[in-house]
Design an enzyme around this catalytic site. Structure first.
Site, PDB file in Angstrom:
ATOM      1  N   ASP A  55      32.086   1.422  59.516  1.00 49.37           N
ATOM      2  CA  ASP A  55      32.871   2.515  60.100  1.00 49.37           C
ATOM      3  C   ASP A  55      32.815   2.485  61.633  1.00 49.37           C
ATOM      4  O   ASP A  55      33.806   2.785  62.298  1.00 49.37           O
ATOM      5  CB  ASP A  55      32.390   3.883  59.584  1.00 49.37           C
ATOM      6  CG  ASP A  55      33.126   4.280  58.309  1.00 49.37           C
ATOM      7  OD1 ASP A  55      33.805   3.408  57.721  1.00 49.37           O
ATOM      8  OD2 ASP A  55      33.030   5.445  57.886  1.00 49.37           O
ATOM      9  N   LYS A  86      16.257  -3.094  58.218  1.00 46.04           N
ATOM     10  CA  LYS A  86      15.184  -2.431  58.973  1.00 46.04           C
ATOM     11  C   LYS A  86      13.848  -3.022  58.510  1.00 46.04           C
ATOM     12  O   LYS A  86      13.004  -2.320  57.925  1.00 46.04           O
ATOM     13  CB  LYS A  86      15.228  -0.919  58.733  1.00 46.04           C
ATOM     14  CG  LYS A  86      16.401  -0.220  59.407  1.00 46.04           C
ATOM     15  CD  LYS A  86      16.229  -0.057  60.901  1.00 46.04           C
ATOM     16  CE  LYS A  86      15.211   1.018  61.231  1.00 46.04           C
ATOM     17  NZ  LYS A  86      14.967   1.100  62.692  1.00 46.04           N
ATOM     18  N   TYR A 112      22.172   3.725  47.162  1.00 46.27           N
ATOM     19  CA  TYR A 112      23.178   4.543  46.467  1.00 46.27           C
ATOM     20  C   TYR A 112      23.034   4.466  44.949  1.00 46.27           C
ATOM     21  O   TYR A 112      23.601   5.288  44.231  1.00 46.27           O
ATOM     22  CB  TYR A 112      24.602   4.111  46.864  1.00 46.27           C
ATOM     23  CG  TYR A 112      24.970   4.411  48.303  1.00 46.27           C
ATOM     24  CD1 TYR A 112      24.193   5.243  49.095  1.00 46.27           C
ATOM     25  CD2 TYR A 112      26.098   3.866  48.873  1.00 46.27           C
ATOM     26  CE1 TYR A 112      24.525   5.513  50.406  1.00 46.27           C
ATOM     27  CE2 TYR A 112      26.444   4.132  50.192  1.00 46.27           C
ATOM     28  CZ  TYR A 112      25.649   4.959  50.952  1.00 46.27           C
ATOM     29  OH  TYR A 112      25.986   5.225  52.256  1.00 46.27           O
ATOM     30  N   ASP A 129      27.791   0.681  55.119  1.00 46.60           N
ATOM     31  CA  ASP A 129      28.673   1.849  55.121  1.00 46.60           C
ATOM     32  C   ASP A 129      28.832   2.354  56.560  1.00 46.60           C
ATOM     33  O   ASP A 129      29.940   2.611  57.045  1.00 46.60           O
ATOM     34  CB  ASP A 129      28.013   2.927  54.241  1.00 46.60           C
ATOM     35  CG  ASP A 129      28.995   3.955  53.733  1.00 46.60           C
ATOM     36  OD1 ASP A 129      30.169   3.877  54.114  1.00 46.60           O
ATOM     37  OD2 ASP A 129      28.584   4.844  52.972  1.00 46.60           O
TER      38      ASP A 129
END
Ligand code: NAD
Length: 365
Positions: free
Chosen positions: A254, A194, A143, A250
């Site tokens: 959620d 990952k 981000y 993120d």
């Protein structure tokens, strides 16, 4: 005399002022019944600050945020400010606070209260007793990484670029938060990235493993982020603390949120360097669709206050008291509209606040 605690309250927009009023009553109760000495400041943030000062956070509020032990924030945003310039929009107030207070660690607990197991999208036996803490890196990664942007290519195509980047120090400081947290909980950390396809993920895995050497009593395992998402909905109770980067955090937080039933129940914390100011806020937004109608669930904000008591003010007994009171009220069958179930009693925001205070009275020994 008890230690003086300082707190800045920023109710914000939409349902923010209504839910914060209930948290404020709990703070007053703690002063009167537990001798907790709070100096409480209050100011605007988001659209309310834009209306009052022409910007989403005043200089005075920012200066105060840097002085106090913690900030408790309601929510920001709403259609009223849709046309405002990007840098003055309500959400910019949040971003300024995160950046200026260097809040790099986002803590998102996913706790399923027994009384609400039926509200989860998973089967009750999978979520009953669930208690996960997701520790998400908040100020680095894709981000914020450079280069970024959209460019025109000579062949007429457009190319969008974002860069996933982490340094060892960024990984170390978030890993320390996760291991410290696990030490106060069930003693297990799952690190998620990952590493199979991303060098930044491989670095993450190697550096978290190095930090783990300082915590011989904590069990560490690594899980690829896609597998972690799958395991969260297959067998969520296997997790204690999950530490992960900004992007995967993120998404995974959620997913974990939905295991617990309702947005109106979920608190969060953003921590910076040790001893610095931390910010606590409900996960949900300003819910303009129900603002001003007494329909909002104040529990996420009240549980955010409980997190502040535990992680900033070192008042675990009072944090437990609040959490116990919330549980008692839910077990007693009271529900705000968002968590309403057949056979339960629907109550307003302020009646939910009254009931939690009464439960605190009865649990206070
Ligand atoms: P939202 O979380 O505000 O609302 C989503 C749905 O959940 C709505 O139906 C709402 O009524 C309900 N809801 C949310 N909190 C509730 C509560 N405490 N009690 C009962 N019901 C509740 O998300 P949205 O509608 O996508 O966004 C509304 C505004 O909030 C937007 O301006 C958005 O940018 C902003 N927002 C702010 C934050 C924040 O302040 N941290 C987070 C998310 C969204």
């Amino acid at each position: 005399m008890s230690k003086e605690h300082s707190l800045l309250i920023l109710p914000g927009d939409g349902i923010g002022p209504e839910i914060m009023a209930q948290a404020r009553r709990i703070i007053d109760w703690l002063g009167a019944n537990r001798g907790l000495n709070f100096t409480v400041h209050e100011d605007h943030v988001g659209g309310a600050a834009y209306d009052a000062y022409g910007k989403p956070l005043s200089d005075g509020a920012l200066a105060l945020a840097k002085q106090v032990d913690a900030v408790l924030l309601g929510a920001v945003g709403g259609p009223k400010w849709d046309g405002v310039d990007y840098d003055k929009r309500p959400e910019a107030g949040l971003l300024i606070l995160r950046k200026e207070l260097e809040l790099f660690a986002n803590l998102r607990p996913a706790i399923c209260f027994d009384a609400l197991v039926d509200a989860s999208s998973l089967k009750p036996e999978l979520v009953s007793g669930l208690d996960i803490m997701i520790v998400r890196e908040l100020t680095g990664g894709v981000y914020f990484g450079e280069p970024r942007g959209i460019e025109e290519l000579e062949n007429g195509e457009r190319r969008g670029v974002n860069t996933q980047v982490y340094t060892t120090s960024e990984i170390h400081r978030i890993a320390h938060v996760a291991f410290d947290m696990a030490g106060k909980r069930a003693g297990r950390v799952t690190s998620s990235e990952k590493a199979n396809v991303m060098e930044s993920g491989l670095l993450w895995r190697e550096e978290v493993t190095k930090v783990a050497e300082n915590y011989p009593d904590i069990a560490l395992d690594h899980m690829l982020a896609d597998s972690c998402a799958m395991q969260l909905v297959r067998a969520p109770k296997q997790f204690d603390v999950i530490v992960t980067d900004n992007l995967f955090g993120d998404l995974l937080s959620d997913v974990a949120a939905m295991l617990t039933g309702s947005l109106g129940m979920l608190p969060s914390a953003a921590l910076g360097v040790k001893g610095g100011c931390a910010m606590y806020e409900p996960v949900h937004g300003s819910a303009p669709d129900i603002a001003g109608q007494g329909l909002a669930n104040p529990i996420a904000t009240i549980l955010s206050l409980a997190m502040a008591l535990r992680y900033t003010y070192d008042c675990s007994a009072e944090a437990q008291l609040i959490e116990g009171a919330v549980q008692k009220v839910l077990e007693g069958g009271l529900r705000t509209a968002d968590i309403m179930q057949p056979g339960k009693a629907k109550v307003s925001t302020s009646v939910m606040g009254d009931s939690i205070l009464r439960a605190m009275d009865s649990l206070n020994t």
